[in-house]
Design a protein around this motif. Structure first.
Motif, PDB file in Angstrom:
ATOM      1  N   GLU A   1       0.832  -1.210   0.000  1.00  0.00           N
ATOM      2  CA  GLU A   1       0.000   0.000   0.000  1.00  0.00           C
ATOM      3  C   GLU A   1       0.868   1.262   0.000  1.00  0.00           C
ATOM      4  O   GLU A   1       0.579   2.234  -0.714  1.00  0.00           O
ATOM      5  CB  GLU A   1      -0.902  -0.019   1.236  1.00  0.00           C
TER       6      GLU A   1
ATOM      7  N   ALA B   1       2.323   1.751  -3.487  1.00  0.00           N
ATOM      8  CA  ALA B   1       1.297   2.206  -4.421  1.00  0.00           C
ATOM      9  C   ALA B   1       1.026   3.696  -4.269  1.00  0.00           C
ATOM     10  O   ALA B   1       0.749   4.397  -5.241  1.00  0.00           O
ATOM     11  CB  ALA B   1       0.013   1.409  -4.216  1.00  0.00           C
ATOM     12  N   HIS B   2       1.136   4.200  -3.037  1.00  0.00           N
ATOM     13  CA  HIS B   2       0.853   5.610  -2.756  1.00  0.00           C
ATOM     14  C   HIS B   2       2.098   6.488  -2.846  1.00  0.00           C
ATOM     15  O   HIS B   2       2.036   7.681  -2.531  1.00  0.00           O
ATOM     16  CB  HIS B   2       0.220   5.746  -1.375  1.00  0.00           C
TER      17      HIS B   2
ATOM     18  N   GLN C   1       4.796   6.410  -1.006  1.00  0.00           N
ATOM     19  CA  GLN C   1       5.427   6.706   0.279  1.00  0.00           C
ATOM     20  C   GLN C   1       6.745   5.945   0.439  1.00  0.00           C
ATOM     21  O   GLN C   1       7.577   6.300   1.263  1.00  0.00           O
ATOM     22  CB  GLN C   1       4.473   6.339   1.427  1.00  0.00           C
TER      23      GLN C   1
ATOM     24  N   LYS D   1       6.412   0.558  -7.752  1.00  0.00           N
ATOM     25  CA  LYS D   1       5.175   1.169  -8.231  1.00  0.00           C
ATOM     26  C   LYS D   1       4.973   0.852  -9.700  1.00  0.00           C
ATOM     27  O   LYS D   1       5.899   0.941 -10.506  1.00  0.00           O
ATOM     28  CB  LYS D   1       5.210   2.681  -8.007  1.00  0.00           C
TER      29      LYS D   1
END
Length: 289
Positions: free
Chosen positions: A128, A131-132, A134, A269
């Protein structure tokens, strides 16, 4: 305005002498005098005036110096700001404790870790974060499919059940007291429940302890209180740092030898391009197999 001429003017203004300014700037006096005249011509203002045999700032020159001082300072600092920004842009690597604790030292042999950010995240949370945006790059052997991320298998690491041989070598597997990770995987499609990758759907084991930190698990193993399912490279590194009596040995396991391996994946990503970081991390991971 020519920025070098403005800089020459400020050096002359600070030193109050053509001789001293030319020495500081490492240019000849005639060249400095010419630069000051060209600056005056460029802006249409008389900046210096004669003072006996020398020169001094005119009233307009003093105003010009005051107005351009901050601008010149900011201009001259631009390259350093750019270099500083590039130098300290953090590289963000994410994984769980198996890799963040024991793999970093190995990685430092081939990668400059200056500015590195290490994010300790469990499976699911790790994907997660990538994907964002970070985290730049993840390392896992418990991949959890998420929209926006891709996985690249780069290596396999050998796993095994480890403990103090003199304490557990003669004990049946069903009686071995296991210590396992407290944090479960989140969203993994396989039936592997824990972070240690044990195939719970196939082989039952006696779980006596649950810990958050691997260091705690190794301490329980070191004291002969429990056993753990661990990557072989972790145990090899651990055994180098402890006395012989506390070293861990591989014990019997119901998992067939050919199945005692975990695929190691780099997570990135979706749509991102391969970087030097990807290649260096992949190379280091392959050296662990």
């Amino acid at each position: 305005m020519d920025i070098d001429r403005v800089r020459y003017f400020h050096v002359f203004a600070d030193t109050g002498s053509l001789v001293r300014a030319s020495e500081v700037l490492h240019i000849s006096q005639p060249a400095l005098s010419k630069a000051l005249r060209l600056l005056e011509s460029e802006i249409g203002i008389k900046l210096v005036e004669t003072d006996g045999r020398g020169l001094k700032l005119s009233e307009a020159g003093r105003t010009f110096r005051s107005e351009t001082s901050a601008l010149l300072d900011s201009w001259l600092k631009i390259p350093e700001k750019i270099k500083s920004s590039e130098k300290w842009t953090p590289t963000k690597i994410g994984s769980f404790e198996v890799f963040t604790t024991y793999f970093l030292g190995h990685l430092s042999d081939s990668l400059n870790l200056e500015g590195l950010e290490v994010h300790e995240l469990g499976p699911g949370k790790l994907e997660e974060a990538i994907a964002h945006g970070q985290v730049d790059l993840g390392i896992t052997y418990v991949p959890v499919p998420k929209v926006g991320v891709e996985f690249l298998e780069v290596s396999k690491i050998s796993m095994g059940v480890f403990g103090i041989s003199k304490k557990f070598s003669s004990i049946d597997f069903s009686d071995l007291p296991f210590v396992i990770p407290l944090l479960p995987s989140e969203g993994t499609p396989s039936k592997v429940i824990g972070l240690d990758g044990w195939p719970d759907h196939r082989f039952e084991r006696k779980v006596k302890f649950r810990v958050t930190v691997m260091g705690s698990a190794l301490e329980l193993c070191r004291k002969g209180i429990s056993v753990a399912y661990l990557p072989r490279f972790i145990v090899e590194l651990y055994n180098k740092s402890v006395q012989a009596e506390f070293r861990l040995s591989e014990l019997k396991s119901p998992i067939p030898m050919k199945e005692r391996s975990q695929s190691v994946f780099i997570i990135y990503k979706k749509g991102s391009t391969e970087t030097t970081l990807h290649r260096q991390v992949a190379k280091c991971l392959r050296s662990l197999s």
